[in-house]
Enzyme design. Structure first.
Site, PDB file in Angstrom:
ATOM      1  N   CYS A 344      32.886  52.777  66.254  1.00  0.00           N
ATOM      2  CA  CYS A 344      32.489  54.531  66.700  1.00  0.00           C
ATOM      3  C   CYS A 344      32.373  55.742  66.683  1.00  0.00           C
ATOM      4  O   CYS A 344      33.287  55.534  66.683  1.00  0.00           O
ATOM      5  CB  CYS A 344      31.686  53.776  68.484  1.00  0.00           C
ATOM      6  N   ARG A 439      17.781  50.769  65.982  1.00  0.00           N
ATOM      7  CA  ARG A 439      18.910  51.024  67.298  1.00  0.00           C
ATOM      8  C   ARG A 439      19.768  52.180  66.822  1.00  0.00           C
ATOM      9  O   ARG A 439      19.927  52.394  68.738  1.00  0.00           O
ATOM     10  CB  ARG A 439      20.040  49.884  66.421  1.00  0.00           C
TER      11      ARG A 439
END
Ligand code: XMP
Length: 520
Positions: A344, A439
């Site tokens: 991430c 998303r």
């Protein structure tokens, strides 16, 4: 007099969650920032129970879920997770039809009794059967043959389902009814697996047993390999996670899909989830980077109205308000984690996100009020992190830990003599181009301008999921033993925390030695 088990001298140092986290409320803490204090124990690690309830009708035997990422969970991973007692969430970076067949593969993986076996008719050609096998990607080639009224006519053995016989009719190639071994539903009795096990022992070389009613209508199929696997499973400490029909459980991710006008595409979402439910999906996960948002809340509400009993996971959030919102919309379990994942970059790109232990504490208190489960999603690199996460959540979701496993999608690549598998963030440019842009709140086909929130990376190949999970479960059980926790409920209530200095962190890992072998 009983020996002393607790001392008030410990109390100022090792604090329970409701003292520790509020006392540290000016700083975001993650796994390595804290450590757990031991407690008097009569619990041996091997005796600890890891069952966890995520919704009324969703129970796992181990609190571990594989992430809905396109380099982590498709059917192979979901099967391996469920066989070990956990859950796999099949990602949605693929056409809806493909996701449906991935779910079917998990649901059809091992059966005690296959209630609706795939059948063929005497009129079909072997070529038709070969085409069905190819299209549906069946891993088997033996089929019961039934007539138009559902009556058993024979068995088409895998030995004759070969291209050389393509031009023959099934009726010419089948083993006739009189030579096919059958049993009636009544004869199967209350323990069909034990009964079938006995049958296979008594009938050397027979691997399939067909179940019929008194009128010879086909009602099911039992295979020897399934029976053997299930018999083995009954002896294991952590049983496979199965539904009430004995099928492995399976989850699937769905997105808050929008139409061309930017509105939530309710019809498409409902059709998609209806089809998943038809295939037997046990839980859907509305997966987005920002779950505390209208699109996600509305999606959860639409699904809750349409499927009152379907377990729903939603996320991701890191605030109490986010948990309350999604719980009010109808979610049963909430994913917590914004930016902790190993791939991430949300915190770097967007400047947003909360270190995971603080996020878990804040959200867990809201979850307890709303009676929903918390899933600690991302940032887990070792079993000790899972133990810490489980002091504030009901299960963990892992991506990176499983991405190097044989069961993860993708091929192994060799670089300088080492073996790796690709692992990429669902917010990486490549994954968004493959479909996951929604998303992260972007257009379906992102142009150059979007800022990716994940990287494309490699993980060292690490063998089977069974092996990786055995290590993780061993670590969780060990942590529970240290805290005297017989089950996850006790771990949740007994945990006491203290912060760790940078020197303490260095002390926690092997140091001042030349390491010859890593822990696993
Ligand atoms: P681990 O640490 O297990 O994390 O590899 C997996 C979790 O990370 C989330 N995820 C992302 N987060 N950008 C993000 O900020 C991304 O591209 C991305 N892809 C996955 C997700 O919650 C997953 O379960």
């Amino acid at each position: 007099m009983a020996a002393t088990r607790n001392s008030i001298l410990d109390d100022p140092f090792y604090q329970p969650a409701d003292e520790f986290f509020p006392a540290n409320n000016k700083i975001g803490l993650t796994f390595d920032d804290i450590t757990l204090a031991t407690l008097y124990s009569e619990i041996l690690p091997r005796d600890t129970q890891l069952d966890t309830q995520l919704a009324e009708n969703l129970r796992l035997h181990i609190p571990v879920i594989s992430s809905d990422m396109d380099t982590v969970t498709e059917s192979r991973m979901a099967i391996a997770m469920a066989l070990n007692g956990g859950l796999g969430l099949i990602h949605y970076n693929m056409p809806e039809r493909q996701q449906l067949s991935e779910v079917s593969r998990v649901k059809n993986h091992v059966h005690g009794l296959i209630q609706e076996p795939i059948q063929v008719s005497p009129e079909q050609f072997i070529a038709d059967v070969l085409a069905i096998i190819e299209e549906k990607k069946f891993g088997f080639s033996t089929f019961p043959v039934v007539d138009a009224k559902g009556k058993l006519v024979g068995l088409l053995s895998g030995h004759v389902v070969k291209p050389r016989y393509a031009g023959k009719k099934v009726s010419e190639a089948l083993t006739p009814r009189a030579q096919v071994h059958t049993i009636t539903k009544k004869e199967l009795g209350r323990d069909p697996i034990a009964r079938a096990d006995k049958f296979f022992t008594e009938h050397i070389g027979i691997h399939k047993l067909l179940v019929v009613d008194d009128d010879d209508h086909l009602h099911g199929l039992i295979t020897m390999s399934d029976v053997e696997r299930i018999t083995q499973e009954r002896k294991a400490q952590f049983k496979p996670a199965r539904d009430e029909r004995h099928h492995l459980i399976c989850g699937a991710a769905v997105s808050a899909t929008r139409n061309a006008f930017g509105e939530l595409d309710r019809e498409r979402i409902l059709n998609h989830v209806s089809a998943l439910v038809e295939r037997g999906v046990d839980v859907v996960a509305v997966s987005t980077a920002h779950g505390h948002s209208k699109g996600v809340g509305d999606t959860v509400s639409v699904l809750r109205d349409a499927f009152p009993k379907l377990p729903i996971i939603a996320g991701n959030v890191t605030s109490a308000a986010g948990v309350e919102y999604l719980a009010d919309c109808g979610a049963n379990a909430i994913k917590v984690g914004q930016g902790p994942g190993s791939i991430c970059t949300t915190r770097i790109v967007a400047g947003v996100g909360i270190p995971q232990m603080t996020a878990l504490y804040v959200t867990s208190r809201a979850a307890a009020k709303k009676k929903v489960a918390i899933l600690a999603d991302g940032g887990i690199t070792k079993s000790g992190d899972i133990v810490k996460a489980l002091t504030l959540s009901q299960a963990v979701i892992c991506g990176g830990i499983f991405a190097g496993c044989n069961e993860a999608p993708g091929d192994i690549v060799e670089i300088s003599g080492k073996l790796y598998k690709e692992y990429r963030g669902m917010g990486s440019l490549a994954a968004m181009k493959a479909g996951s842009a929604a998303r992260y709140g972007h257009e379906k086909n992102p142009a150059q301008k979007v800022a990716p929130e994940g990287v494309e990376a490699l993980k060292e190949a690490c063998g089977s999921v069974d092996r990786v999970l055995a290590q993780l479960i061993g670590g969780i059980q060990s942590g529970m033993g240290y805290l005297g926790a017989a089950n996850l409920g006790q771990l949740y209530t007994k945990a006491r925390y203290i912060r760790v200095s940078p020197a303490g962190q260095r002390e926690a890992a092997p140091h001042d030695v030349v390491e010859l072998k890593t822990g696993n």
